[in-house]
Design a protein around this motif. Sequence first.
Motif, PDB file in Angstrom:
ATOM      1  N   LYS A 121       1.424   2.490  -6.914  1.00  0.00           N
ATOM      2  CA  LYS A 121       1.771   3.038  -8.250  1.00  0.00           C
ATOM      3  C   LYS A 121       2.449   2.032  -8.915  1.00  0.00           C
ATOM      4  O   LYS A 121       3.633   1.851  -8.500  1.00  0.00           O
TER       5      LYS A 121
ATOM      6  N   THR B 125      -6.391   1.352 -11.091  1.00  0.00           N
ATOM      7  CA  THR B 125      -4.978   0.913 -10.927  1.00  0.00           C
ATOM      8  C   THR B 125      -5.235  -0.671 -11.724  1.00  0.00           C
ATOM      9  O   THR B 125      -4.261  -0.811 -12.686  1.00  0.00           O
TER      10      THR B 125
ATOM     11  N   ASP C 198       0.746  -1.262  -0.150  1.00  0.00           N
ATOM     12  CA  ASP C 198       0.089   0.100   0.081  1.00  0.00           C
ATOM     13  C   ASP C 198       0.870   1.287   0.218  1.00  0.00           C
ATOM     14  O   ASP C 198       1.960   1.296   0.731  1.00  0.00           O
ATOM     15  N   SER C 199       0.587   2.104  -0.977  1.00  0.00           N
ATOM     16  CA  SER C 199       1.496   3.473  -0.914  1.00  0.00           C
ATOM     17  C   SER C 199       2.901   3.154  -1.670  1.00  0.00           C
ATOM     18  O   SER C 199       3.602   4.176  -1.417  1.00  0.00           O
TER      19      SER C 199
ATOM     20  N   ARG D 240      -7.108  -0.642  -6.509  1.00  0.00           N
ATOM     21  CA  ARG D 240      -8.072   0.382  -6.675  1.00  0.00           C
ATOM     22  C   ARG D 240      -8.425  -0.094  -8.362  1.00  0.00           C
ATOM     23  O   ARG D 240      -7.568  -0.718  -8.861  1.00  0.00           O
TER      24      ARG D 240
ATOM     25  N   PHE E  40      -3.486  -1.248  -2.272  1.00  0.00           N
ATOM     26  CA  PHE E  40      -4.563  -0.623  -2.953  1.00  0.00           C
ATOM     27  C   PHE E  40      -4.059   0.741  -3.177  1.00  0.00           C
ATOM     28  O   PHE E  40      -4.648   1.242  -4.367  1.00  0.00           O
ATOM     29  N   ASN E  41      -3.200   1.415  -2.856  1.00  0.00           N
ATOM     30  CA  ASN E  41      -2.819   2.588  -3.189  1.00  0.00           C
ATOM     31  C   ASN E  41      -1.207   2.519  -4.001  1.00  0.00           C
ATOM     32  O   ASN E  41      -0.636   3.681  -4.074  1.00  0.00           O
TER      33      ASN E  41
END
Length: 179
Positions: free
Chosen positions: A133, A153, A110-111, A150, A130-131
Amino acid sequence: MIRLCDFSWTRCCRFAARWFPSLVGWWVLVGAIATLNLIFIPQALADNYNKESLINVDFSGRVLTDSSFTKANLRSSNLSHADLRGVSFFGANLEDVNLKGANLSFATLDSARLVGANLTNAILEGAFAFNAKFEGATLDGADFTDVLLRQDTQDKLCETATGTNPVTGRNTRETLDCF
């Protein structure tokens, strides 16, 4: 770790039964042992690399299960064929990282920033991303089974997803639920 006492578990239990016959006394002793490390317990295999700068570091083929790389900078590092099950990469910079053939099952991404990362034949089953990139990441043969992503994504990953994972036998597009 410094050993303060050489009790074996058997000796410890006998000692506790003799001097702490009540259940409350037993838990007090167990709490003291855990707090003061009175019994030698081998260190866990998990390592803590939180917030470290690990640019261009070679972790290839290493077993790093349950380690933590929270907010670490691993830009251009080599984690190919590493066992990264349960590892936390929360908020980590994984730009241009080589994760070819790595096992990231149940990892926390995540992130994390996986821009340009090589995820060829990586296993991410059950990972939390989830977040994360993934811009420009290579996904050929990656297994995203049950990865929490997401929707935007996931849609973006579906545009470039190809191949089948050689270990799990799963098709990358199918694991991403691409339609």
